[in-house]
Design an enzyme around this catalytic site. Sequence first.
Site, PDB file in Angstrom:
ATOM      1  N   GLU A 471       0.836  -1.193   0.000  1.00  0.00           N
ATOM      2  CA  GLU A 471       0.000   0.000   0.000  1.00  0.00           C
ATOM      3  C   GLU A 471       0.880   1.256   0.000  1.00  0.00           C
ATOM      4  OE1 GLU A 471      -2.764   2.460   3.189  1.00  0.00           O
ATOM      5  OE2 GLU A 471      -2.398   0.320   3.515  1.00  0.00           O
ATOM      6  N   ASP A 544      -1.354  -1.126   5.806  1.00  0.00           N
ATOM      7  CA  ASP A 544      -1.234  -0.567   7.149  1.00  0.00           C
ATOM      8  C   ASP A 544      -2.182  -1.255   8.118  1.00  0.00           C
ATOM      9  OD1 ASP A 544       0.600   1.174   6.137  1.00  0.00           O
ATOM     10  OD2 ASP A 544      -0.762   2.886   5.982  1.00  0.00           O
ATOM     11  N   ASP A 546      -4.470  -0.342  10.048  1.00  0.00           N
ATOM     12  CA  ASP A 546      -5.521   0.590  10.459  1.00  0.00           C
ATOM     13  C   ASP A 546      -6.769   0.299   9.632  1.00  0.00           C
ATOM     14  OD1 ASP A 546      -4.885   1.535   7.977  1.00  0.00           O
ATOM     15  OD2 ASP A 546      -4.063   3.457   8.648  1.00  0.00           O
ATOM     16  N   ASP A 548      -8.168   2.001   7.158  1.00  0.00           N
ATOM     17  CA  ASP A 548      -7.957   2.134   5.713  1.00  0.00           C
ATOM     18  C   ASP A 548      -7.191   0.936   5.153  1.00  0.00           C
ATOM     19  OD1 ASP A 548      -9.305   4.503   5.331  1.00  0.00           O
ATOM     20  OD2 ASP A 548      -7.573   5.749   5.827  1.00  0.00           O
TER      21      ASP A 548
END
Length: 692
Positions: A471, A544, A546, A548
């Site tokens: 990403e 990541d 998180d 997102d």
Amino acid sequence: MTAEYSAHHLQVLEGLEAVRKRPGMYIGSTDSRGLMHCLWEIIDNSVDEALGGHGSRIDIILYPDGSVEVRDRARGIPVDVEPRTGLSGVEVVFTKLHAGGKFGGGSYAASGGLHGVGASVVNALSERLDVEVDRGGKTWAMSFRHGEPGVFADKGQPRSDAPFSAFEKKSELRVVGKTAKGVTGTRIRYWADRQIFTKDAAFNLEELEQRARQTAFLVPGLEIVIRDERTDEPRESVYAFAGGISEFAEFLAPDTAITDTWRLTGTGTFTETVPVLQPNGAMIPTDVSRECVVDVALRWGVGYETTIRSFVNIIATPKGGTHQTGFEQGLMKVLRAQVDQNSRRLKVGNDKIEKDDILAGLTAVLTVRLPEPQFEGQTKEILGTPAVRQIVTSVITKELGAKFSSTKRDDKARTALLLDKVVSEMKARISARTHKETQRRKNALESSSLPAKLADCRTNDVAQSELFIVEGDSALGTAKHARNSEYQALLPIRGKILNVQKASVSDMLSNAECAAIIQVIGAGSGRSFDLEAARYGKIILMSDADVDGAHIRTLLLTLFFRYMRPLIEAGKVYAAVPPLHRVVVINPGSKPNETIYTYSEAELHTLLAKLTKAGKRWQEPVQRYKGLGEMDADQLATTTMDRAGRTLRRVRVEDADTASSVFELLMGSDVAPRREFIVDSSDRLGRERIDA
């Protein structure tokens, strides 16, 4: 072993002995599949009655002692004496192979049972079988052990191990009660013989419910009730559908529709030569006229999965047969003609559509009804009647052709969308084949046409190679320094890719990120996907830790699930597990500090409590990684990329149907069910589960 071999070495198995000696020949196997097959034989007899308009309810009860009971309110098994054998109809049905009312005697116009062995085979493979018949104002009863009629000396509830006395001179069909005038029906309860079936053979409730639902779709007006009493809290399910196979097709469809559910019906006649039983007992070959009724419900959706369920007299034929061949030939004939007629608008050129282009996104329920169909084997998985193929082709050609020639605005719009989809599938297939032919791992004699942003690895050993889909460009920079370039390749993606659950095939292929992923993996997409051609042994999604990152991972998994599913099924898709926290433990004196990584809030708190208890200190504040870009190359290598210390989560598909429905719910274009799911699930989310 002896070299002598003469007639006295031969054995003749009579009656039900052959069934007990070679059960696999009649029910396929002696595990759970064979056990379920026996149950289907009994249920299908009741369904055949409902199919003929007799009885509208069937009850199936699973008891804690391993027995099962099937009840119907149909005509009831005949209780009068069959003249040739001198036995009651009940005893003939349950003790004589190839005996029944489905051999063209006029009792059934169309039925699933054909060979007359179902009930007798179940009886032969049962430790105990009880049958009760309501007929003529009386309730008649008979019991069997291993197929032999007799009487059980029961006290209280019936048991399979109760003392049994076989009839010696003459069998007796007992009268055990009275019924109201006009009340008819049959109740059969049996205990499978555990000497025949394997120890772990058991009735599968989920499979039973699925079959009951299917049957209720195929016989509108029939109610099937399943009651499972094997647990402390009995569970009851009821299945009844008025919409028939149109509703069945809607239920099976995995994607958003581009056409309505079309119902195509028609009939055809054919002549076949069959042996007909004469009153004197002789079998004489006779030309018989047959009628075949064809009923099809079909619709196309935006996806490329094909779901075709075919049935003959409501018996599933999972391996197809002449009816399914005729159905596919009819589709090919109509759609090829329509594409040729509209070739200029569709910009087809000289390319020809193939069967897979037409079947992509198709959901269809195909049923044919005819007397005495020819099946391949007792398990009835393939229809063999040759004349059915042409009849089905003619019906499909006529009825589907009428849809395309219709002047109704809705029909014209739907058929135009269908042609666009078929041609789009053809172009996608040709494009994927071109990719497959031109994109191979580069070598010294071959230039690479792979995306420039791919940081490829050096090895030619596919099994050892790994592709990290990363990403963002910031994480890519760190990952380049952290990777082992011998076997680890990197492909960066920019943010959130296209949601392919909502998009068409052409939109997916024209999307730069999706096309790059498919191009780099090098095995094609959709129906043309070839697992053997994949350029990497592992595909690792590295995003990541998180919300997102989870969303990006979900979008990527949607792409793999819809267009490269064999990678998931083969266990080649993984999710990297980067840490959430970095705790630096301060050691006294000159001893170097210790670095510990944790992967959840709970793990962090457990670690800090353990350190406190041990009297150790740590650097404050504890570093919380908000993205892969916050790590340096050594940290990323140690925690996430180095095989020696990393953790990977393998993505698996235990149940493809469930996974497909979940993807459609969470990522599909229908928003209302997703909103309901979020609202209904909100009470399961507590503040402590939010990483903040």
